[in-house]
Design an enzyme around this catalytic site. Structure first.
Site, short mmCIF file in Angstrom:
data_model
loop_
_atom_site.label_atom_id
_atom_site.label_comp_id
_atom_site.label_asym_id
_atom_site.label_seq_id
_atom_site.Cartn_x
_atom_site.Cartn_y
_atom_site.Cartn_z
N ARG A 52 0.82 -0.92 0.12
CA ARG A 52 0.04 0.02 0.02
C ARG A 52 0.93 1.29 -0.13
O ARG A 52 2.23 1.27 0.04
CB ARG A 52 -0.95 -0.29 1.23
CG ARG A 52 -0.80 -0.71 2.37
CD ARG A 52 0.35 -0.17 3.07
NE ARG A 52 0.24 1.16 3.43
CZ ARG A 52 1.44 1.95 3.78
NH1 ARG A 52 2.64 1.52 3.63
NH2 ARG A 52 0.83 3.34 3.94
N GLY A 53 0.28 2.34 -0.29
CA GLY A 53 1.12 3.65 -0.07
C GLY A 53 0.98 3.99 -1.72
O GLY A 53 1.22 3.10 -2.39
N ALA A 54 0.76 5.40 -1.74
CA ALA A 54 0.45 5.86 -3.02
C ALA A 54 1.67 5.50 -4.10
O ALA A 54 1.41 5.07 -5.01
CB ALA A 54 0.22 7.35 -3.22
N ARG A 92 -7.94 0.27 -6.43
CA ARG A 92 -7.93 1.22 -5.40
C ARG A 92 -8.04 2.68 -6.24
O ARG A 92 -7.37 3.16 -7.08
CB ARG A 92 -6.62 1.46 -4.40
CG ARG A 92 -6.46 -0.02 -3.66
CD ARG A 92 -5.47 0.07 -2.55
NE ARG A 92 -6.16 1.09 -1.42
CZ ARG A 92 -5.46 1.43 -0.34
NH1 ARG A 92 -4.18 1.15 -0.29
NH2 ARG A 92 -5.98 2.28 0.60
N GLN A 204 -1.39 1.71 10.10
CA GLN A 204 -0.39 1.81 9.40
C GLN A 204 0.87 2.48 10.25
O GLN A 204 1.99 2.13 9.98
CB GLN A 204 -0.59 2.52 7.94
CG GLN A 204 -1.28 1.75 6.92
CD GLN A 204 -2.85 2.21 7.08
OE1 GLN A 204 -3.36 2.37 8.11
NE2 GLN A 204 -3.38 2.08 5.88
N ASP A 245 -1.69 11.22 -1.15
CA ASP A 245 -2.15 10.17 -2.11
C ASP A 245 -2.52 10.69 -3.54
O ASP A 245 -2.61 10.19 -4.62
CB ASP A 245 -3.20 9.22 -1.73
CG ASP A 245 -2.70 8.23 -0.43
OD1 ASP A 245 -2.63 8.71 0.58
OD2 ASP A 245 -2.45 7.18 -0.95
N ASN A 255 -5.06 12.66 1.69
CA ASN A 255 -4.09 11.53 2.46
C ASN A 255 -4.99 10.80 3.31
O ASN A 255 -6.26 10.94 3.35
CB ASN A 255 -2.93 12.47 3.12
CG ASN A 255 -1.83 11.36 3.91
OD1 ASN A 255 -1.33 10.53 2.94
ND2 ASN A 255 -1.65 11.46 4.87
N LYS A 256 -4.14 9.79 4.11
CA LYS A 256 -5.05 8.94 4.93
C LYS A 256 -6.15 9.85 5.76
O LYS A 256 -5.65 10.79 6.41
CB LYS A 256 -3.94 8.22 5.86
CG LYS A 256 -4.46 7.28 6.82
CD LYS A 256 -5.34 6.10 6.11
CE LYS A 256 -4.91 5.37 4.87
NZ LYS A 256 -5.89 4.68 4.27
O1 MRU Z 1 -4.06 3.24 2.63
P1 MRU Z 1 -2.80 3.35 2.57
O2 MRU Z 1 -1.99 2.71 3.26
O3 MRU Z 1 -2.59 3.08 0.90
O4 MRU Z 1 -2.63 4.78 2.46
C1 MRU Z 1 -1.29 5.50 2.41
C2 MRU Z 1 -1.28 6.90 2.71
O5 MRU Z 1 -2.23 7.51 3.01
C3 MRU Z 1 0.15 7.55 2.74
O6 MRU Z 1 0.24 8.29 3.84
C4 MRU Z 1 0.14 8.01 1.37
O7 MRU Z 1 0.15 7.15 0.49
C5 MRU Z 1 1.45 8.90 1.26
S1 MRU Z 1 2.96 7.66 1.19
C6 MRU Z 1 4.10 8.14 0.78
#
Ligand code: MRU
Length: 363
Positions: A52-54, A92, A204, A245, A255-256
């Protein structure tokens, strides 16, 4: 890991032509490596958040397209390739890196008639996207360290950073986005301490960011998501640093879930709120983040159940924390309007979160 050893969140092995990832669902308790052998397996890995993570989702999607080419190339079918692209895109919705990487692969393959050439072309592009991500994150660290150093030079005491979710190397390939300046400062000997939001529902922060920082020996403390406001009010946070994201061309940031509340609290207390992002998370088509960025809604069971290691157990388990009859909602992201963001830290430098500021760096 990554900051201290050579492991990445995703890698390709030339020897056996395999794509491997760290299956992040098992961290921090187990380090499990998963080999991804098909585009279907990559779709599952992205959707079910093995990774996960953008930025990482973008790199994974690029490798997913390579796997799709291996499958489609055998049948010489461009239709299969496009079908695979659609399946990846549907995994996603919020992180724009995914669509960006898939489109880049489709564009690169568009002019190539011979299907037998598709896998090599797509692999080269995937490796390029991976290398670019590493370099962009490294540069974010180089630019962002100045913000931490400036505070240290003024106070000569430990710099306290608050972060939300995991915007570390596990969310990218190496270095991370929000963590890159932190790692850079730590390596330079600047005393830094990180408040890590646990980040319900998937934790996370508690599971991944805390593990990463621990591996790199960066002092940190995990806090419940609601503690940030209190810490900001009492002078215990010098700056907030998060990832993104999707960023609109005007500087709004998805973002999250929970990021927006941190930005409001930082703003109310006059504490700088920075967003670190590689340009691959900028969506040049959007101007109004709140109205236009699609917000993923995930399975409510992620709210109803908590996953972890029982106090006296060896196996990871899930426990229900809601009454069986209570419904739950699981919004995965929120949007922080540009007006609450002090600045954006990108691979090209630091800029105001405005259309002009972004355009000046990425003309
Ligand atoms: O749902 P996730 O774990 O994919 O969400 C990730 C985030 O929100 C991160 O903060 C975001 O991708 C920035 S990561 C460099």
């Amino acid at each position: 890991m990554s900051e201290t050893k050579d492991l990445q969140s995703i890698w390709f092995s030339e020897q056996d032509a395999k794509v491997s990832i760290i299956d992040q669902r098992h961290l921090p308790h187990l380090l499990v490596v998963e080999e991804i052998e098909s585009v279907a397996a990559m779709c599952t890995a992205i959707r079910e958040m093995h990774l996960r993570g953008a930025p990482l989702i973008g790199v994974a999607a690029a490798y997913g397209m390579y796997l799709a080419c291996r499958e489609a190339g055998k049948f010489g079918s461009r239709g299969r390739l496009e079908e695979a692209a659609k399946r990846l895109l549907a995994t996603r919705p919020t992180a724009v890196n995914l669509a960006w990487a898939v489109q880049r692969q489709l564009d690169g393959l568009a002019g190539i008639e011979d299907p037998l050439q598709w896998p090599a072309t797509a692999l080269a592009a995937a490796r390029e996207i991976e290398a670019e991500d590493i370099e962009r994150c490294r540069r974010i660290g180089e630019h962002g360290i100045a913000l931490i150093e400036e505070i240290y030079n003024q106070t000569r005491s430990r710099v306290n950073v608050l972060t939300h979710c995991n915007a570390g190397w596990l969310a990218c390939v190496r270095h991370g986005t929000a963590t890159a300046p932190i790692y850079a400062a730590h390596h330079r000997g600047i005393p830094v301490h990180v408040w890590v939001d646990e980040t319900r529902p998937r934790n996370q922060g508690a599971r991944l960011t805390a593990w990463e920082l621990g591996q790199a020996r960066v002092p940190h403390t995990v806090i419940v998501d609601n503690a940030g406001g209190h810490l900001l009010q009492h002078g215990k946070v010098d700056l907030v640093m998060v990832g993104s994201d999707r960023t609109t061309r005007t500087g709004d940031v998805a973002n999250k879930i929970g990021t927006y509340l941190k930005a409001l609290a930082a703003n109310d207390n006059g504490i700088p709120f920075y967003v670190a992002l590689p340009s691959s998370t900028i969506d040049w088509n959007l101007r109004d983040g709140v109205a236009e960025i699609p917000i993923e809604e995930r399975n409510a069971e992620e709210v109803s159940f908590v996953r972890g290691l029982p106090r006296d157990g060896r196996e990871i388990a899930e426990v229900r924390i809601l009454p069986e009859e209570s419904p739950a909602a699981n919004y995965a992201f929120d949007v922080t309007p540009a007006r609450l963001i002090t600045a954006l830290i990108t691979e090209r430098g630091i800029c105001p979160a405005t259309e002009q500021g972004i355009a000046a760096l990425f003309s």
